[in-house]
Design a protein around this motif. Structure first.
Motif, PDB file in Angstrom:
ATOM      1  N   CYS A  15       0.828  -1.211   0.000  1.00 67.08           N
ATOM      2  CA  CYS A  15       0.000   0.000   0.000  1.00 67.08           C
ATOM      3  C   CYS A  15       0.860   1.259   0.000  1.00 67.08           C
ATOM      4  O   CYS A  15       0.546   2.245  -0.689  1.00 67.08           O
ATOM      5  N   ALA A  16       1.957   1.234   0.763  1.00 65.66           N
ATOM      6  CA  ALA A  16       2.848   2.395   0.793  1.00 65.66           C
ATOM      7  C   ALA A  16       3.498   2.613  -0.565  1.00 65.66           C
ATOM      8  O   ALA A  16       3.599   3.761  -1.035  1.00 65.66           O
ATOM      9  N   ALA A  17       3.925   1.529  -1.215  1.00 62.80           N
ATOM     10  CA  ALA A  17       4.555   1.654  -2.532  1.00 62.80           C
ATOM     11  C   ALA A  17       3.578   2.233  -3.557  1.00 62.80           C
ATOM     12  O   ALA A  17       3.917   3.145  -4.318  1.00 62.80           O
ATOM     13  N   LEU A  18       2.336   1.728  -3.556  1.00 61.32           N
ATOM     14  CA  LEU A  18       1.337   2.235  -4.496  1.00 61.32           C
ATOM     15  C   LEU A  18       1.008   3.705  -4.215  1.00 61.32           C
ATOM     16  O   LEU A  18       0.844   4.504  -5.147  1.00 61.32           O
ATOM     17  N   SER A  19       0.909   4.047  -2.933  1.00 64.68           N
ATOM     18  CA  SER A  19       0.601   5.432  -2.562  1.00 64.68           C
ATOM     19  C   SER A  19       1.708   6.377  -3.014  1.00 64.68           C
ATOM     20  O   SER A  19       1.439   7.454  -3.572  1.00 64.68           O
ATOM     21  N   VAL A  20       2.943   5.982  -2.783  1.00 61.66           N
ATOM     22  CA  VAL A  20       4.076   6.832  -3.172  1.00 61.66           C
ATOM     23  C   VAL A  20       4.151   6.960  -4.687  1.00 61.66           C
ATOM     24  O   VAL A  20       4.456   8.034  -5.222  1.00 61.66           O
ATOM     25  N   ILE A 221     -14.480   2.179   3.351  1.00 65.03           N
ATOM     26  CA  ILE A 221     -13.232   1.605   3.861  1.00 65.03           C
ATOM     27  C   ILE A 221     -12.988   2.039   5.299  1.00 65.03           C
ATOM     28  O   ILE A 221     -12.555   1.243   6.151  1.00 65.03           O
ATOM     29  N   THR A 222     -13.292   3.291   5.618  1.00 69.59           N
ATOM     30  CA  THR A 222     -13.121   3.780   6.992  1.00 69.59           C
ATOM     31  C   THR A 222     -14.020   3.009   7.948  1.00 69.59           C
ATOM     32  O   THR A 222     -13.581   2.608   9.037  1.00 69.59           O
ATOM     33  N   ILE A 223     -15.275   2.779   7.550  1.00 69.50           N
ATOM     34  CA  ILE A 223     -16.205   2.038   8.408  1.00 69.50           C
ATOM     35  C   ILE A 223     -15.735   0.600   8.597  1.00 69.50           C
ATOM     36  O   ILE A 223     -15.746   0.060   9.716  1.00 69.50           O
ATOM     37  N   ILE A 224     -15.310  -0.046   7.511  1.00 72.40           N
ATOM     38  CA  ILE A 224     -14.823  -1.433   7.610  1.00 72.40           C
ATOM     39  C   ILE A 224     -13.629  -1.518   8.548  1.00 72.40           C
ATOM     40  O   ILE A 224     -13.537  -2.432   9.377  1.00 72.40           O
ATOM     41  N   VAL A 245      -4.280   0.108   4.259  1.00 73.05           N
ATOM     42  CA  VAL A 245      -5.287   0.067   3.197  1.00 73.05           C
ATOM     43  C   VAL A 245      -5.999   1.406   3.086  1.00 73.05           C
ATOM     44  O   VAL A 245      -6.190   1.947   1.984  1.00 73.05           O
ATOM     45  N   GLN A 246      -6.400   1.970   4.231  1.00 67.63           N
ATOM     46  CA  GLN A 246      -7.097   3.250   4.203  1.00 67.63           C
ATOM     47  C   GLN A 246      -6.204   4.362   3.659  1.00 67.63           C
ATOM     48  O   GLN A 246      -6.661   5.247   2.927  1.00 67.63           O
ATOM     49  N   MET A 247      -4.915   4.314   3.987  1.00 64.19           N
ATOM     50  CA  MET A 247      -3.991   5.322   3.487  1.00 64.19           C
ATOM     51  C   MET A 247      -3.913   5.262   1.962  1.00 64.19           C
ATOM     52  O   MET A 247      -3.933   6.304   1.283  1.00 64.19           O
ATOM     53  N   PHE A 248      -3.834   4.066   1.417  1.00 66.66           N
ATOM     54  CA  PHE A 248      -3.759   3.915  -0.037  1.00 66.66           C
ATOM     55  C   PHE A 248      -5.048   4.395  -0.711  1.00 66.66           C
ATOM     56  O   PHE A 248      -5.003   5.131  -1.707  1.00 66.66           O
ATOM     57  N   VAL A 249      -6.199   4.003  -0.164  1.00 67.47           N
ATOM     58  CA  VAL A 249      -7.474   4.402  -0.759  1.00 67.47           C
ATOM     59  C   VAL A 249      -7.626   5.921  -0.724  1.00 67.47           C
ATOM     60  O   VAL A 249      -8.034   6.543  -1.718  1.00 67.47           O
ATOM     61  N   SER A 250      -7.287   6.539   0.396  1.00 67.95           N
ATOM     62  CA  SER A 250      -7.384   7.993   0.508  1.00 67.95           C
ATOM     63  C   SER A 250      -6.452   8.683  -0.478  1.00 67.95           C
ATOM     64  O   SER A 250      -6.810   9.693  -1.094  1.00 67.95           O
ATOM     65  N   CYS A 251      -5.264   8.127  -0.633  1.00 72.77           N
ATOM     66  CA  CYS A 251      -4.288   8.698  -1.558  1.00 72.77           C
ATOM     67  C   CYS A 251      -4.798   8.606  -3.000  1.00 72.77           C
ATOM     68  O   CYS A 251      -4.682   9.562  -3.778  1.00 72.77           O
ATOM     69  N   PHE A 252      -5.381   7.483  -3.339  1.00 74.94           N
ATOM     70  CA  PHE A 252      -5.917   7.309  -4.688  1.00 74.94           C
ATOM     71  C   PHE A 252      -7.078   8.260  -4.950  1.00 74.94           C
ATOM     72  O   PHE A 252      -7.141   8.927  -5.988  1.00 74.94           O
TER      73      PHE A 252
END
Length: 338
Positions: A15-20, A221-224, A245-252
């Motif tokens: 997730c960190a790699a995809l976000s970056v 995603i936040t609720i899950i 996971v939430q960090m990646f979704v928010s970044c996307f």
């Protein structure tokens, strides 16, 4: 479902790699198009630093273990050095702050994005200001809750005697989750006027509703994440995995519209289909074209003015009316303005 530290680390790396990659792509496209280094550029750079810092901290506290793991398994500390457990518990606090920083920076990027495409709509501007104030206040509250939920703070890394349930940080989790959902809803309300502005093509409708779908997905995603963490009694590996996971979704969600819009405009420029002369590199961009540069949604300035002041109508009179002077000359009379 209980996750082990290996799974949490692997998901965190991915997730960190995809976000970056998403953030760096935005920076590269921005530099390639020679856009000025504005506030959004600063937020993107800070987001990259926060994500990298968090993944480094995650590695150490998942390797060392935490006091929270001792609450789940009293024999957990028998196989780990106590000093390493204390270090891991301290690093968890830093990781939670970095996660909050990363998530709220994505909120700021979305606020800047919506501010551009709804500029000139009075009630949308008010909602945007409300969202900015809410973001600042909730960020401060969550950071304070991160360090103050256990008082004294040493309870976070205390093993014997049992520090109690405060180390599970339910208050911090709920504050972060609820605040994130509330701000996401505010962002959707800000963007709602775009649906009613004018007739759109099918592709524009798809782009617009995709934007709403992304915002809704972020809320889901936040609720899950919150529900699963409560089901697992705030297991640290579960918290780490779903935070990634939430960090990646928010970044996307925060960066995909801008990246897509920039690529679309660049593709149009390469193909030579320029609808207005404002696209020339040596001429200033008009307001609608500046909006298109930053988004995949176009908004006419005239419609924005009508939305801002529904009771004001354009003056149908020509630029000049005539008047008769004392010496029978026909003079242009100044037009009255609405």
């Amino acid at each position: 479902m209980q996750y082990d530290s290996c799974e949490a680390q692997n998901v965190g790396y991915a997730c960190a790699a995809l976000s970056v990659i998403i953030l760096i792509s935005r920076v590269i496209i921005s530099r390639w198009r020679r856009e000025p280094a504005d506030l959004s550029f600063v937020f993107v750079v800070l987001s990259i630093l926060a994500i990298i810092g968090r993944i480094i901290v995650n590695y150490f506290y998942l390797t060392f273990g935490t006091t929270n793991e001792v609450l789940h398994d009293p024999h957990f500390s028998d196989h780990h050095d106590t000093s390493r457990l204390e270090t891991g518990s301290i690093l968890v606090l830093i990781a939670r702050v970095l996660l909050t920083v990363g998530l709220w920076l994505q909120i700021c990027l979305l606020l800047l994005f919506y501010s551009r495409i709804t500029s000139g709509i009075t009630w949308a501007d008010r909602l945007t200001k409300t969202a900015w104030v809410t973001a600042v206040l909730t960020f401060i509250a969550i950071v304070l809750a991160t360090f103050l939920e256990c008082r004294p703070i040493s309870l976070y890394w205390q093993i014997n005697p049992n520090p109690g349930h405060c180390v599970r940080a339910y208050v911090q989790l709920l504050m972060q989750g609820i605040a994130n959902i509330v701000i996401d809803l505010l962002l959707l309300f800000i963007a709602y006027p775009l649906i009613c502005l004018r007739k759109r093509t099918l592709s524009e409708y798809i782009s617009l509703y995709s934007l709403f779908a992304l915002g809704t997905f972020c809320i889901v995603i936040t609720i899950i994440r919150v529900v699963l963490i409560f089901n697992e009694d705030s297991s640290q590996t579960t918290r780490s995995l779903w935070a990634s996971v939430q960090m990646f979704v928010s970044c996307f969600v925060a960066n995909a519209p801008t990246i897509y819009g920039s690529l679309r405009v660049a593709r149009r420029k390469r193909s030579g289909h320029r609808s207005t002369p404002g696209y020339a590199s040596d001429e200033p961009l008009s307001r609608p074209e500046r909006l298109e540069r930053d988004s995949w949604i176009k908004m006419d300035e005239g419609i924005a003015l009508k939305t801002t002041a529904p009771g004001v109508h354009h003056n149908p009179t020509p630029p000049f009316t005539t008047a008769i002077s004392d010496n029978d000359d026909i003079l242009p009379a100044p037009q009255s303005r609405p």
